[in-house]
Design a protein around this motif. Structure first.
Motif, PDB file in Angstrom:
ATOM      1  N   LEU A   1       0.962  -1.303   0.022  1.00  2.24           N
ATOM      2  CA  LEU A   1       0.001  -0.092   0.086  1.00  2.24           C
ATOM      3  C   LEU A   1       0.747   1.253   0.082  1.00  2.24           C
ATOM      4  O   LEU A   1       0.192   2.387  -0.365  1.00  2.24           O
ATOM      5  CB  LEU A   1      -0.926  -0.094   1.234  1.00  2.24           C
ATOM      6  CG  LEU A   1      -1.976  -1.016   1.375  1.00  2.24           C
ATOM      7  CD1 LEU A   1      -2.829  -0.873   2.524  1.00  2.24           C
ATOM      8  CD2 LEU A   1      -2.894  -1.247   0.045  1.00  2.24           C
ATOM      9  N   ALA A   2       2.284   1.193   0.013  1.00  2.00           N
ATOM     10  CA  ALA A   2       3.042   2.247   0.556  1.00  2.00           C
ATOM     11  C   ALA A   2       3.086   3.048  -0.711  1.00  2.00           C
ATOM     12  O   ALA A   2       3.244   4.341  -0.996  1.00  2.00           O
ATOM     13  CB  ALA A   2       4.353   1.954   0.777  1.00  2.00           C
ATOM     14  N   ALA A   3       3.077   2.470  -2.134  1.00  3.68           N
ATOM     15  CA  ALA A   3       2.956   3.145  -3.448  1.00  3.68           C
ATOM     16  C   ALA A   3       1.738   3.984  -3.485  1.00  3.68           C
ATOM     17  O   ALA A   3       1.715   5.231  -4.022  1.00  3.68           O
ATOM     18  CB  ALA A   3       3.287   2.456  -4.392  1.00  3.68           C
ATOM     19  N   ALA A   4       0.632   3.493  -3.000  1.00  4.91           N
ATOM     20  CA  ALA A   4      -0.754   4.262  -3.230  1.00  4.91           C
ATOM     21  C   ALA A   4      -0.575   5.242  -2.252  1.00  4.91           C
ATOM     22  O   ALA A   4      -1.186   6.474  -2.783  1.00  4.91           O
ATOM     23  CB  ALA A   4      -1.963   3.203  -2.891  1.00  4.91           C
TER      24      ALA A   4
ATOM     25  N   THR B   1       1.985   7.080  -1.204  1.00  7.19           N
ATOM     26  CA  THR B   1       2.933   7.803  -1.694  1.00  7.19           C
ATOM     27  C   THR B   1       2.395   8.847  -2.663  1.00  7.19           C
ATOM     28  O   THR B   1       2.776  10.079  -2.742  1.00  7.19           O
ATOM     29  CB  THR B   1       4.457   7.231  -2.210  1.00  7.19           C
ATOM     30  OG1 THR B   1       4.849   6.212  -1.043  1.00  7.19           O
ATOM     31  CG2 THR B   1       5.366   8.214  -2.726  1.00  7.19           C
ATOM     32  N   ALA B   2       1.632   8.164  -3.524  1.00  7.90           N
ATOM     33  CA  ALA B   2       0.799   8.962  -4.609  1.00  7.90           C
ATOM     34  C   ALA B   2      -0.116   9.932  -3.984  1.00  7.90           C
ATOM     35  O   ALA B   2      -0.175  10.974  -4.611  1.00  7.90           O
ATOM     36  CB  ALA B   2       0.092   7.931  -5.699  1.00  7.90           C
ATOM     37  N   LEU B   3      -0.457   9.718  -2.943  1.00  7.96           N
ATOM     38  CA  LEU B   3      -1.443  10.753  -2.305  1.00  7.96           C
ATOM     39  C   LEU B   3      -0.822  11.662  -1.642  1.00  7.96           C
ATOM     40  O   LEU B   3      -1.275  12.916  -1.104  1.00  7.96           O
ATOM     41  CB  LEU B   3      -2.363  10.117  -1.306  1.00  7.96           C
ATOM     42  CG  LEU B   3      -3.386   9.244  -1.946  1.00  7.96           C
ATOM     43  CD1 LEU B   3      -4.374   8.426  -1.157  1.00  7.96           C
ATOM     44  CD2 LEU B   3      -4.385  10.101  -3.079  1.00  7.96           C
ATOM     45  N   ALA B   4       0.392  11.274  -1.027  1.00  7.44           N
ATOM     46  CA  ALA B   4       1.309  12.209  -0.114  1.00  7.44           C
ATOM     47  C   ALA B   4       1.500  13.677  -0.705  1.00  7.44           C
ATOM     48  O   ALA B   4       1.567  14.683   0.187  1.00  7.44           O
ATOM     49  CB  ALA B   4       2.746  11.744   0.049  1.00  7.44           C
ATOM     50  N   GLY B   5       1.622  13.874  -1.980  1.00  4.97           N
ATOM     51  CA  GLY B   5       1.826  15.153  -2.443  1.00  4.97           C
ATOM     52  C   GLY B   5       0.623  15.864  -2.327  1.00  4.97           C
ATOM     53  O   GLY B   5       0.503  17.268  -1.940  1.00  4.97           O
ATOM     54  N   ALA B   6      -0.618  15.512  -2.508  1.00  2.00           N
ATOM     55  CA  ALA B   6      -1.947  16.004  -2.335  1.00  2.00           C
ATOM     56  C   ALA B   6      -2.018  16.319  -0.840  1.00  2.00           C
ATOM     57  O   ALA B   6      -2.688  17.592  -0.699  1.00  2.00           O
ATOM     58  CB  ALA B   6      -2.945  15.203  -2.824  1.00  2.00           C
ATOM     59  N   LEU B   7      -1.744  15.551  -0.028  1.00  2.00           N
ATOM     60  CA  LEU B   7      -1.863  15.832   1.412  1.00  2.00           C
ATOM     61  C   LEU B   7      -0.855  16.980   2.027  1.00  2.00           C
ATOM     62  O   LEU B   7      -1.416  17.779   2.895  1.00  2.00           O
ATOM     63  CB  LEU B   7      -1.627  14.610   1.950  1.00  2.00           C
ATOM     64  CG  LEU B   7      -2.508  13.299   2.148  1.00  2.00           C
ATOM     65  CD1 LEU B   7      -2.176  12.098   2.743  1.00  2.00           C
ATOM     66  CD2 LEU B   7      -3.681  14.040   2.735  1.00  2.00           C
ATOM     67  N   THR B   8       0.207  17.142   1.358  1.00  5.39           N
ATOM     68  CA  THR B   8       1.189  18.161   1.701  1.00  5.39           C
ATOM     69  C   THR B   8       0.665  19.528   1.098  1.00  5.39           C
ATOM     70  O   THR B   8       0.994  20.597   2.035  1.00  5.39           O
ATOM     71  CB  THR B   8       2.604  17.912   1.542  1.00  5.39           C
ATOM     72  OG1 THR B   8       2.615  17.677   0.075  1.00  5.39           O
ATOM     73  CG2 THR B   8       3.185  16.455   2.379  1.00  5.39           C
ATOM     74  N   ARG B   9       0.152  19.302   0.047  1.00 11.43           N
ATOM     75  CA  ARG B   9      -0.404  20.740  -0.597  1.00 11.43           C
ATOM     76  C   ARG B   9      -1.797  21.090  -0.224  1.00 11.43           C
ATOM     77  O   ARG B   9      -2.019  22.163   0.013  1.00 11.43           O
ATOM     78  CB  ARG B   9      -0.410  20.250  -2.073  1.00 11.43           C
ATOM     79  CG  ARG B   9       0.802  20.384  -2.778  1.00 11.43           C
ATOM     80  CD  ARG B   9       0.810  20.505  -4.399  1.00 11.43           C
ATOM     81  NE  ARG B   9      -0.127  19.219  -4.895  1.00 11.43           N
ATOM     82  CZ  ARG B   9       0.408  17.999  -4.923  1.00 11.43           C
ATOM     83  NH1 ARG B   9       1.769  17.669  -4.714  1.00 11.43           N
ATOM     84  NH2 ARG B   9      -0.454  17.294  -5.517  1.00 11.43           N
ATOM     85  N   GLY B  10      -2.521  20.009   0.275  1.00 11.40           N
ATOM     86  CA  GLY B  10      -3.753  20.157   0.892  1.00 11.40           C
ATOM     87  C   GLY B  10      -4.034  20.564   2.199  1.00 11.40           C
ATOM     88  O   GLY B  10      -3.875  21.459   2.934  1.00 11.40           O
TER      89      GLY B  10
END
Length: 149
Positions: free
Chosen positions: A135-138, A140-149
């Motif tokens: 699940l780490a890859a999924a 990671t894909a959301l991490a950018g959105a979380l840090t921007r949001g």
């Protein structure tokens, strides 16, 4: 007995996204119910209503935004009405059209629950990524959105 065909990379990735989704949704639903007395669908309905420029949505539009069928959204709105978070209103131009309108109490509950939602979302995603390398890859894909949001 014939062997199952191999799972494609995209199908495998999608399965991991679904697993991640299920885990996170469970955590969100539990946190919102325990801390604020509302379910995840109620929270999302209040959010869509609060974001509406007119503070209201047609029942079918609300159903579409939440991903529920007409029967389910009717029951959901009945619960929100009973809690005084929303009320129903008839469309002045089309008496068959029914709107759901958010109340101040509904706005307040949504605002209170938003912090819990955000905190739980971040925590659940972080824990899922650490607990399951698949699940780490999924995550990671959301991490950018979380840090921007």
């Amino acid at each position: 007995m014939t062997a199952a065909p191999p799972v494609s990379e995209i199908a495998s990735t999608w399965n991991h996204v679904l697993l991640l989704h299920a885990r996170v949704e469970s955590r969100l639903g539990t946190a919102l119910q325990r801390r604020h007395g509302i379910g995840l669908s109620e929270y999302r309905a209040l959010g869509h209503l609060a974001a509406s420029p007119t503070s209201e949505l047609r029942m079918q539009e609300l159903a579409d935004r939440i991903g529920l069928n007409q029967s389910s959204v009717t029951r959901l709105v009945a619960r929100l009405n009973a809690a005084d978070f929303t009320y129903r209103d008839l469309c002045p131009d089309d008496k068959r059209g029914v709107y759901t309108v958010i109340t101040e109490a509904g706005r307040a509950r949504y605002a209170e629950a938003s912090q819990t939602y955000e905190e739980t979302l971040r925590s659940a995603l972080e824990e899922a990524g650490q607990a399951d390398p698949a699940l780490a890859a999924a995550v990671t894909a959301l991490a950018g959105a979380l840090t921007r949001g």
